[in-house]
Design a protein around this motif. Sequence first.
Motif, PDB file in Angstrom:
ATOM      1  N   GLY A 164      -0.008   2.366  -8.393  1.00  0.00           N
ATOM      2  CA  GLY A 164      -0.444   2.117  -9.763  1.00  0.00           C
ATOM      3  C   GLY A 164       0.065   3.180 -10.714  1.00  0.00           C
ATOM      4  O   GLY A 164       0.549   2.870 -11.808  1.00  0.00           O
ATOM      5  N   ARG A 165      -0.039   4.435 -10.312  1.00  0.00           N
ATOM      6  CA  ARG A 165       0.470   5.527 -11.152  1.00  0.00           C
ATOM      7  C   ARG A 165       1.964   5.409 -11.345  1.00  0.00           C
ATOM      8  O   ARG A 165       2.487   5.687 -12.439  1.00  0.00           O
ATOM      9  N   LEU A 166       2.667   4.975 -10.292  1.00  0.00           N
ATOM     10  CA  LEU A 166       4.123   4.883 -10.343  1.00  0.00           C
ATOM     11  C   LEU A 166       4.619   3.576 -10.974  1.00  0.00           C
ATOM     12  O   LEU A 166       5.824   3.425 -11.210  1.00  0.00           O
ATOM     13  N   ASP A 167       3.692   2.648 -11.218  1.00  0.00           N
ATOM     14  CA  ASP A 167       4.039   1.330 -11.767  1.00  0.00           C
ATOM     15  C   ASP A 167       5.063   0.627 -10.867  1.00  0.00           C
ATOM     16  O   ASP A 167       6.072   0.096 -11.331  1.00  0.00           O
ATOM     17  N   LEU A 168       4.766   0.631  -9.563  1.00  0.00           N
ATOM     18  CA  LEU A 168       5.620  -0.028  -8.578  1.00  0.00           C
ATOM     19  C   LEU A 168       4.790  -1.092  -7.854  1.00  0.00           C
ATOM     20  O   LEU A 168       3.763  -0.774  -7.261  1.00  0.00           O
ATOM     21  N   PRO A 169       5.208  -2.372  -7.879  1.00  0.00           N
ATOM     22  CA  PRO A 169       4.385  -3.445  -7.312  1.00  0.00           C
ATOM     23  C   PRO A 169       4.657  -3.662  -5.822  1.00  0.00           C
ATOM     24  O   PRO A 169       5.803  -3.638  -5.362  1.00  0.00           O
ATOM     25  N   ALA A 170       3.594  -3.864  -5.061  1.00  0.00           N
ATOM     26  CA  ALA A 170       3.718  -4.220  -3.644  1.00  0.00           C
ATOM     27  C   ALA A 170       2.452  -4.953  -3.233  1.00  0.00           C
ATOM     28  O   ALA A 170       1.369  -4.727  -3.787  1.00  0.00           O
ATOM     29  N   GLU A 171       2.575  -5.834  -2.251  1.00  0.00           N
ATOM     30  CA  GLU A 171       1.391  -6.457  -1.652  1.00  0.00           C
ATOM     31  C   GLU A 171       0.799  -5.477  -0.647  1.00  0.00           C
ATOM     32  O   GLU A 171       1.509  -4.955   0.210  1.00  0.00           O
ATOM     33  N   ILE A 172      -0.493  -5.228  -0.748  1.00  0.00           N
ATOM     34  CA  ILE A 172      -1.161  -4.252   0.109  1.00  0.00           C
ATOM     35  C   ILE A 172      -2.186  -4.988   0.963  1.00  0.00           C
ATOM     36  O   ILE A 172      -3.036  -5.712   0.444  1.00  0.00           O
ATOM     37  N   LEU A 173      -2.116  -4.778   2.266  1.00  0.00           N
ATOM     38  CA  LEU A 173      -2.912  -5.571   3.200  1.00  0.00           C
ATOM     39  C   LEU A 173      -3.533  -4.683   4.259  1.00  0.00           C
ATOM     40  O   LEU A 173      -2.830  -3.920   4.935  1.00  0.00           O
ATOM     41  N   ALA A 174      -4.843  -4.779   4.433  1.00  0.00           N
ATOM     42  CA  ALA A 174      -5.541  -4.053   5.495  1.00  0.00           C
ATOM     43  C   ALA A 174      -5.597  -4.931   6.739  1.00  0.00           C
ATOM     44  O   ALA A 174      -6.215  -6.006   6.723  1.00  0.00           O
TER      45      ALA A 174
END
Length: 431
Positions: free
Chosen positions: A280-290
């Motif tokens: 979020g701080r870096l403004d880089l999008p990724a899908e995050i999955l636990a």
Amino acid sequence: MSEASLAARAAALDLLRDVLRKSIPFDDAFDAHPDLRGLDPRDRGFVRMLVATVLRRLGQIDELIQGSLSKPGLPKATVHDILRLGTAQLVFLGTPAHAAVDTAVELAAARGAEPYKGLINAVLRRIGREGAELAAKQDAGRLNTPDWLWLAWRQAYGMGRTRGIVEAHLHEAPLDITVKRDPASWAERLEATVLPTGSLRRPPGGSVTELPGFAEGAWWVQDLAASLPAKLFGDLAGKLVYDLCAAPGGKTAQLVAQGAEVVAVDRSAKRLERVRENLGRLDLPAEILASDVATWTPDRPADAVLLDAPCSATGAIRRHPDILRVKTPEDIAKLARAQNRLLAHAVDLVKPGGLLVYCTCSIQPEEGEAQIDRILTRDDRVERVPIEPGELDGMAELINERGEVRSLPGMLPDLGGIDGFFVARLRRLHE
């Protein structure tokens, strides 16, 4: 002596107990200590430096204490730890003798060790007079290294390399930074050096969050060695990449910045919160999955898979000296079994023709070379893709004869060193 000075040393005593007596990782103990929030940033920094110094120099410190006692044998645990804190200040941190000794005596009184005040005063005053000269004659690297690690490294790398490893551990690691773009400009703003790979390097110390560019997301902290695996996939623009065991997210950020569509998977939902915060701080999008990486089954295979497997982290002792005190041979064996399962499953997640990069921040061969030997022997769907010297931007000495990255503390001394790391690249051949 001020109340804040005594409070700082009391917190350091608690942290030392947590690491040495309870085998709690230092960072976890530090974050959980309730009294540290009430200290000002300078005192918190002192606590961290003091405890890290004791952990880094424990063998030397204990030898100095033992040599300063009038009778053989060490005192009770609390008194021993107070002496350790005092010795670290006197010999390695340059704390004035009156401050180190007086606070140690006060700490003893506050922690129910009143009968030992005279002993603590006498031992530390002797160390204050003689300690620096005695320390200069010690075999520091050997004394501070547990026997089992010394023997394992000597067998794997020989005496010369082992000496380089343990001597590198005597010093705090520099701060390495990965920037999204324009490293030369950010090097000037951050008063940093540009490394051959484009990473930036600053001396250790100071508050990371207060440095230029942090708040606006221009860069993230990432050791030089840790930045190498994500660079070994080639062009990732528009490709699907699974980043397995992704927390804390430095490699995830790299992959996204390289144009990949990234799914970051980790079994720890708590650790993934840090990944979300960083991205979020870096403004880089990724899908995050636990999810449990060992059993996670996505809908489709990826073009590329990065497996940064959980490991002993013996390559990161410069940054985390508590590893010397909390890890055991049994931990290595347990982790190697887990890595074996994770790597076998990772092969299933990459499509034929795709690349799989396996890495660990360990310098134990069981967690690196042996894992690749095992997967190549039992699974004919994969082959090794050797890493070429040109891919490491003038750091070809990090590539072993098998075409894998094997960095060790003590390597690249002209650049300020590097963490220990293992990286291998495989290709999935067929279904």
